[in-house]
Scaffold this motif. Sequence first.
Motif, PDB file in Angstrom:
ATOM      1  N   GLY A 178       0.819  -1.209   0.000  1.00  9.54           N
ATOM      2  CA  GLY A 178       0.000   0.000   0.000  1.00  9.54           C
ATOM      3  C   GLY A 178       0.851   1.256   0.000  1.00  9.54           C
ATOM      4  N   TRP A 179       1.934   1.232   0.767  1.00  8.90           N
ATOM      5  CA  TRP A 179       2.860   2.370   0.818  1.00  8.90           C
ATOM      6  C   TRP A 179       3.460   2.636  -0.561  1.00  8.90           C
ATOM      7  CZ3 TRP A 179       8.378   2.065   3.309  1.00  8.90           C
ATOM      8  CH2 TRP A 179       8.950   3.338   3.313  1.00  8.90           C
ATOM      9  N   TRP A 180       3.874   1.576  -1.241  1.00  9.44           N
ATOM     10  CA  TRP A 180       4.467   1.718  -2.567  1.00  9.44           C
ATOM     11  C   TRP A 180       3.454   2.280  -3.564  1.00  9.44           C
ATOM     12  CZ3 TRP A 180       3.367  -1.283  -7.089  1.00  9.44           C
ATOM     13  CH2 TRP A 180       4.202  -0.987  -8.176  1.00  9.44           C
ATOM     14  N   LEU A 181       2.234   1.769  -3.543  1.00  9.87           N
ATOM     15  CA  LEU A 181       1.205   2.256  -4.470  1.00  9.87           C
ATOM     16  C   LEU A 181       0.838   3.707  -4.179  1.00  9.87           C
ATOM     17  CD1 LEU A 181      -1.155  -0.879  -4.608  1.00  9.87           C
ATOM     18  CD2 LEU A 181       0.338  -0.036  -6.430  1.00  9.87           C
ATOM     19  N   LEU A 182       0.706   4.046  -2.914  1.00  7.36           N
ATOM     20  CA  LEU A 182       0.348   5.416  -2.551  1.00  7.36           C
ATOM     21  C   LEU A 182       1.475   6.403  -2.823  1.00  7.36           C
ATOM     22  CD1 LEU A 182      -1.589   4.879   0.811  1.00  7.36           C
ATOM     23  CD2 LEU A 182      -2.547   5.489  -1.410  1.00  7.36           C
ATOM     24  N   TYR A 216      -8.750  13.219   0.910  1.00  5.90           N
ATOM     25  CA  TYR A 216      -9.478  13.737  -0.257  1.00  5.90           C
ATOM     26  C   TYR A 216      -8.673  14.801  -1.003  1.00  5.90           C
ATOM     27  CZ  TYR A 216     -13.243  15.614  -3.138  1.00  5.90           C
ATOM     28  OH  TYR A 216     -14.021  16.031  -4.205  1.00  5.90           O
ATOM     29  N   ASP A 217      -7.997  15.670  -0.281  1.00  4.65           N
ATOM     30  CA  ASP A 217      -7.242  16.762  -0.914  1.00  4.65           C
ATOM     31  C   ASP A 217      -5.876  16.322  -1.424  1.00  4.65           C
ATOM     32  OD1 ASP A 217      -9.300  18.518  -0.388  1.00  4.65           O
ATOM     33  OD2 ASP A 217      -8.440  19.223   1.503  1.00  4.65           O
ATOM     34  N   SER A 218      -5.364  15.195  -0.925  1.00  6.65           N
ATOM     35  CA  SER A 218      -4.006  14.781  -1.262  1.00  6.65           C
ATOM     36  C   SER A 218      -3.940  13.717  -2.340  1.00  6.65           C
ATOM     37  CB  SER A 218      -3.290  14.265  -0.007  1.00  6.65           C
ATOM     38  OG  SER A 218      -3.249  15.258   1.000  1.00  6.65           O
ATOM     39  N   TYR A 219      -4.977  12.843  -2.423  1.00  7.01           N
ATOM     40  CA  TYR A 219      -4.944  11.726  -3.368  1.00  7.01           C
ATOM     41  C   TYR A 219      -6.039  11.869  -4.422  1.00  7.01           C
ATOM     42  CZ  TYR A 219      -1.945   9.436   0.081  1.00  7.01           C
ATOM     43  OH  TYR A 219      -0.930   9.139   0.948  1.00  7.01           O
ATOM     44  N   THR A 220      -5.723  11.402  -5.627  1.00  2.02           N
ATOM     45  CA  THR A 220      -6.727  11.348  -6.685  1.00  2.02           C
ATOM     46  C   THR A 220      -7.709  10.222  -6.383  1.00  2.02           C
ATOM     47  OG1 THR A 220      -5.458   9.764  -8.007  1.00  2.02           O
ATOM     48  CG2 THR A 220      -5.001  12.106  -8.358  1.00  2.02           C
ATOM     49  N   PHE A 221      -8.678  10.033  -7.289  1.00  3.25           N
ATOM     50  CA  PHE A 221      -9.648   8.957  -7.099  1.00  3.25           C
ATOM     51  C   PHE A 221      -8.954   7.609  -6.950  1.00  3.25           C
ATOM     52  CE2 PHE A 221     -11.892   5.462  -9.193  1.00  3.25           C
ATOM     53  CZ  PHE A 221     -13.003   5.345  -8.364  1.00  3.25           C
ATOM     54  N   PHE A 222      -7.937   7.352  -7.766  1.00  2.00           N
ATOM     55  CA  PHE A 222      -7.247   6.061  -7.714  1.00  2.00           C
ATOM     56  C   PHE A 222      -6.469   5.908  -6.400  1.00  2.00           C
ATOM     57  CE2 PHE A 222      -7.782   6.893 -12.272  1.00  2.00           C
ATOM     58  CZ  PHE A 222      -8.433   5.727 -12.647  1.00  2.00           C
ATOM     59  N   GLY A 223      -5.917   6.999  -5.900  1.00  4.21           N
ATOM     60  CA  GLY A 223      -5.259   6.941  -4.604  1.00  4.21           C
ATOM     61  C   GLY A 223      -6.246   6.651  -3.491  1.00  4.21           C
ATOM     62  N   GLN A 224      -7.408   7.291  -3.563  1.00  3.04           N
ATOM     63  CA  GLN A 224      -8.454   7.036  -2.573  1.00  3.04           C
ATOM     64  C   GLN A 224      -8.957   5.594  -2.678  1.00  3.04           C
ATOM     65  OE1 GLN A 224     -11.508  10.075  -3.139  1.00  3.04           O
ATOM     66  NE2 GLN A 224      -9.907  11.627  -3.416  1.00  3.04           N
ATOM     67  N   PHE A 225      -9.008   5.070  -3.893  1.00  3.84           N
ATOM     68  CA  PHE A 225      -9.446   3.689  -4.093  1.00  3.84           C
ATOM     69  C   PHE A 225      -8.456   2.702  -3.463  1.00  3.84           C
ATOM     70  CE2 PHE A 225      -9.605  -0.256  -6.595  1.00  3.84           C
ATOM     71  CZ  PHE A 225     -10.946  -0.594  -6.414  1.00  3.84           C
ATOM     72  N   ILE A 226      -7.166   2.995  -3.560  1.00  4.86           N
ATOM     73  CA  ILE A 226      -6.155   2.155  -2.925  1.00  4.86           C
ATOM     74  C   ILE A 226      -6.358   2.144  -1.408  1.00  4.86           C
ATOM     75  CG2 ILE A 226      -3.682   1.943  -2.427  1.00  4.86           C
ATOM     76  CD1 ILE A 226      -3.205   3.101  -5.251  1.00  4.86           C
ATOM     77  N   VAL A 227      -6.630   3.317  -0.854  1.00  2.00           N
ATOM     78  CA  VAL A 227      -6.905   3.409   0.581  1.00  2.00           C
ATOM     79  C   VAL A 227      -8.124   2.548   0.934  1.00  2.00           C
ATOM     80  CG1 VAL A 227      -7.627   4.952   2.446  1.00  2.00           C
ATOM     81  CG2 VAL A 227      -5.872   5.699   0.827  1.00  2.00           C
TER      82      VAL A 227
END
Length: 439
Positions: free
Chosen positions: A26-30, A64-75
């Motif tokens: 998760g760290w690597w993807l984010l 929400y302010d730091s990650y795009t939709f795909f980043g939020q999806f990873i979370v």
Amino acid sequence: MYKKFQISKSPQMNLVWGFFLYTILGWWLLSIPLFHKQDISFIDNLFISTSAISTTGLVTISVYDSYTFFGQFIVLVLIQLGGIGYMTLTTYYILFTTKKLTHWHSKIMVAEFTLPSSIRINDFIKSVVVFTIVMELLGAVGFYFAYVQEGMGNTQAIWFAVFHSVSSFCTAGFALFNTGFEGFQGNIWINVIVSILAISGSLGFIVITDLWYRFAGKSKEISFTTRIIVLGFIILLSFGTLIVYSTETLVHNNPDVALMTSFFQAMTAMTTVGFNTISTGELSLPILLFVIFLMYIGASPSGTAGGMKITTLTAMFAVLKSRLFGQKKITFMNRLIPFERIYVSTSTFMLYTSLIFLTTFLLTYSEHFPFEHILFEVASALGTVGLSTGITGELTLVGKLLIIMLMFIGRVGVLTFGFALLKRRFNSEMPLMQDDLAV
């Protein structure tokens, strides 16, 4: 080679190793810049990954302010994996395709989920997956209509509904609103939806499986563990609501929903869902300390909640009662509690309390916040709650690393982590007595 490595390790080490790999992945993807809306440091990405896989909800930056939709999806994926367990989906797939579990998978699942002897591991896994899917779907539908009524657009409402449904059921505490659910303090439907999802997840899959056994006619009565969990949860939640309502003046700023706000504050601490409808940092000192107590206890074992667990508190209370009354046997509600369970409960209590004390002590050196705020942050991290007085984003590098460690230990369990660290092989196949208390 990796399979041989897994088999050579104890079940507890496998759990720690599995959650560690998920955290690193998760760290690597984010950390991929494509998923960022703004620059994010490596420690903040690691913090968010650990917080998500541990279903804690503490954040050093706005998701929400730091990650795009795909980043939020990873979370969201990390939250789901952390919520239902390291091996649950894999084990369910094996059951679905082969109808049986390998000995290795059974050992891992028994190590991750402490079950009473009346519940079969196969039925338990099925109930975990099915119940999770059903509740999260129903929650997403409920959130969607609630958000639409609040004026949110359809596309955004769908995504926010799915995200918050999974986060609520997994008691993760991640919100796409920067102030949590403070803007919905008076929204009855959103308060109800969050509460139902959080309570359903935190009561634990033991309770759900046990109730299913009872209504399906597979058992004649509800197990002792389920009765302890439900009774303890109701008592603590009711008492918590009363204390907050009668003591905290902040909840009475909106008198029309003061009781609902009090209930939500007690519920969010005890289920470790971590959402808030009032500013936690503005709570009075007595309520802050009481919320710490609720976070310290937590809810049910083998569920999505963190904390020391109601069953551990029950076992400790039984020891105290038996000692005060001079009884040779340790009983609770006229049931004998085996010494094996007492040993586990005592060890959990000592390790959990020691970790809170030690980390709080260390953070008083590295941080410059009021003591009660540091203690609150530590209890929230180890209990995988996610409530904060607002100091998370201002922690030093050392402070963030200590909180990351606590969140990880809180997810795998203090006793599991201790066994793995000392490389001891816990006899997870030890037979439990009928109506034994699962701690």
